[in-house]
Design an enzyme around this catalytic site. Structure first.
Site, PDB file in Angstrom:
ATOM      1  N   HIS A 273       0.803  -1.210   0.000  1.00 28.46           N
ATOM      2  CA  HIS A 273       0.000   0.000   0.000  1.00 28.46           C
ATOM      3  C   HIS A 273       0.842   1.270   0.000  1.00 28.46           C
ATOM      4  CE1 HIS A 273      -3.295   2.690   0.590  1.00 28.46           C
ATOM      5  NE2 HIS A 273      -2.771   3.173   1.692  1.00 28.46           N
ATOM      6  N   CYS A 274       2.097   1.204   0.382  1.00 25.11           N
ATOM      7  CA  CYS A 274       2.859   2.441   0.602  1.00 25.11           C
ATOM      8  C   CYS A 274       3.808   2.820  -0.526  1.00 25.11           C
ATOM      9  CB  CYS A 274       3.631   2.332   1.913  1.00 25.11           C
ATOM     10  SG  CYS A 274       2.577   2.382   3.382  1.00 25.11           S
ATOM     11  N   ILE A 275       4.762   1.965  -0.838  1.00 25.01           N
ATOM     12  CA  ILE A 275       5.855   2.369  -1.719  1.00 25.01           C
ATOM     13  C   ILE A 275       5.382   2.742  -3.127  1.00 25.01           C
ATOM     14  CG2 ILE A 275       8.121   1.750  -2.629  1.00 25.01           C
ATOM     15  CD1 ILE A 275       8.489  -0.096  -0.302  1.00 25.01           C
ATOM     16  N   ASP A 278       3.033   6.393  -2.172  1.00 26.10           N
ATOM     17  CA  ASP A 278       3.496   7.570  -1.426  1.00 26.10           C
ATOM     18  C   ASP A 278       4.214   8.612  -2.275  1.00 26.10           C
ATOM     19  OD1 ASP A 278       2.447   6.139   0.590  1.00 26.10           O
ATOM     20  OD2 ASP A 278       4.267   5.949   1.776  1.00 26.10           O
TER      21      ASP A 278
END
Length: 444
Positions: A273-275, A278
């Site tokens: 979900h992040c890299i 973001d």
């Protein structure tokens, strides 16, 4: 006695109720952490299946396991609900909802906006509300606070607001939620004090920062750092490939340096979900301030393009075997975005399957952690995991290793596959020498 003193006493006595909004890969471990620490916990989710599973002790996030889920269900101080009004009983509400991208790669604030609006009529005097979802600097003040204030109370005066970014790493047994320091920023000093005290009860260390914006920026830096370095090795893989140099060997050799270097590894694209998300949150926000983010955007472009590069490798490898992509049977090994978990979020495998289908291939998959693939937010795939047998492996014109799960028989693949395209260096990592394999093993 100040409100902060009373709050600290209640924490010490475990006389606080913690609400957790969003019972996914971030919210559920957080719920477990506070329950294990002796707090009363209310878990809230709009998905009735998750709520039913929590209350029944059923596993729906595999790496947490049955004992953990059973402990939640058996704990009389824990309950899950689909009724947002129940969160009025919570002294602190921790928001762990998705913050995805739109099709145009811009921040999708739907979940944060919806949650804040739903909580507006529920928020009460003295309550603490903390956003944990990864997002751009300014979200807490500009997006969440207005929704929370829709009930008539004022943030920072009547109730308290903070931001503390999640740092969950699904499947990492070395760093569970209760073992990772928490960065905390508050709308006011009192907001910061209350949030700091609450998290201090369940984590080894808190890191206080001067504002919610700084806390939001901290999480972005952590993951942009990884995105940029992964993009670097993805580009180096392409460069070294032209020079007939094995980038994996180069990385392993460089990693022997005990200072000034940290190994990152190439792959078929970014997942989780992040890299993958973001960097685009920051570049979008930076445009408002007319600040260029060329370096970050370039890294995002490189990583986003990796699935197409991998498919190009598949096309070339099949061509060397006298087969076009159209009409070929391609077995994708691994759907999860990382090894040994059942987490599909932003997995590059979904994009790989789409591109292979678009090229006319017949695509199947095997993943020991994901028995069924159903339509997701952006993809309409509807498949079941193919058992890994000598027959199914030999039937495939190519095996594409997209995720290097441990519990896969790589020797079986080496013995029976005609062609293997390995994006994770999995065959070598499992002791298989390409020279000894029946399969034509190629790195991509």
């Amino acid at each position: 006695m100040t409100d902060t003193d009373v709050w600290n006493q209640r924490i010490a006595a475990r006389d606080l109720t913690v609400g957790v909004v969003g019972l996914g890969y971030v919210g559920l471990p957080l719920m477990v952490a506070f329950a294990d620490a002796g707090f009363s916990v209310i878990g809230y989710d709009t998905d009735p299946r998750k709520v039913e599973d929590v209350n029944a002790g059923r596993v729906y996030i595999k790496h947490l396991g049955e004992p953990v889920m059973r402990s939640l269900a058996d704990n009389p101080k824990v309950a899950a609900t689909t009724d947002v009004a129940r969160l009025a009983d919570a002294d602190a509400v921790l928001i762990c909802v998705p913050t995805p991208l739109t099709r145009h790669r811009e921040p999708d604030m739907t979940y944060v906006e919806g949650t804040a609006a739903a909580l507006g009529p529920v928020v009460r005097q003295g309550q603490l509300v903390v956003l944990e979802s990864t997002t751009y600097p300014g979200t807490t003040r500009e997006v969440m606070v207005p929704g929370l204030e829709s009930g008539g109370l004022t943030a920072g005066q009547d109730f308290h607001v903070a931001y503390s970014p999640e740092r969950e790493d699904p499947g990492n047994a070395n760093f569970k939620a209760t073992q990772i320091p928490k960065v905390v920023g508050g709308l006011t000093l009192t907001c910061l004090d209350l949030a700091d005290a609450l998290y201090s009860a369940v984590v080894p260390k808190t890191v206080r920062v001067t504002s919610v914006d700084t806390a939001e920026a901290t999480k972005l830096l952590e993951n942009i750092f990884r995105s940029v370095n992964i993009a670097l090795v993805n580009e180096l893989k392409t460069v070294f490939e032209k020079m007939d140099i094995d980038v994996w060997e180069v990385i392993d050799a460089a990693a022997t340096k005990p200072f000034g270097y940290m190994p990152f590894y190439p792959g078929p694209g970014l997942g989780g979900h992040c890299i993958p998300i973001d960097p685009f949150y920051l570049t979008w926000r930076a445009r408002e301030f007319e600040v260029p983010t060329r370096f970050i955007e370039l890294a995002g472009e490189i990583n986003t393009d990796m699935p197409q590069r991998v498919v190009d490798h598949v096309v070339a490898a099949l061509s060397d075997h006298g087969k076009p992509l159209k009409g070929s049977n391609v077995l994708v090994l691994g759907l999860a975005y990382k090894a040994n978990v059942d987490d599909l979020r932003e997995s590059p495998s979904l994009r790989l399957i789409e591109l292979l289908n678009r090229g006319g291939a017949t695509v199947s998959y095997h993943d020991p952690h994901i028995p069924h693939l159903r339509p997701t937010r952006h993809y309409a795939h509807h498949l079941d995991s193919t058992p890994l047998t000598p027959e199914s492996v030999a039937k495939a014109d190519a095996i594409l290793i997209a995720t290097a799960h441990q519990d896969v028989d790589y020797q079986l693949i080496a013995d029976h596959a005609p062609l293997v395209i390995d994006t994770r260096y999995a065959m070598a990592r499992h002791g298989i020498n390409p020279a000894d394999a029946k399969a034509d093993v190629r790195l991509a």
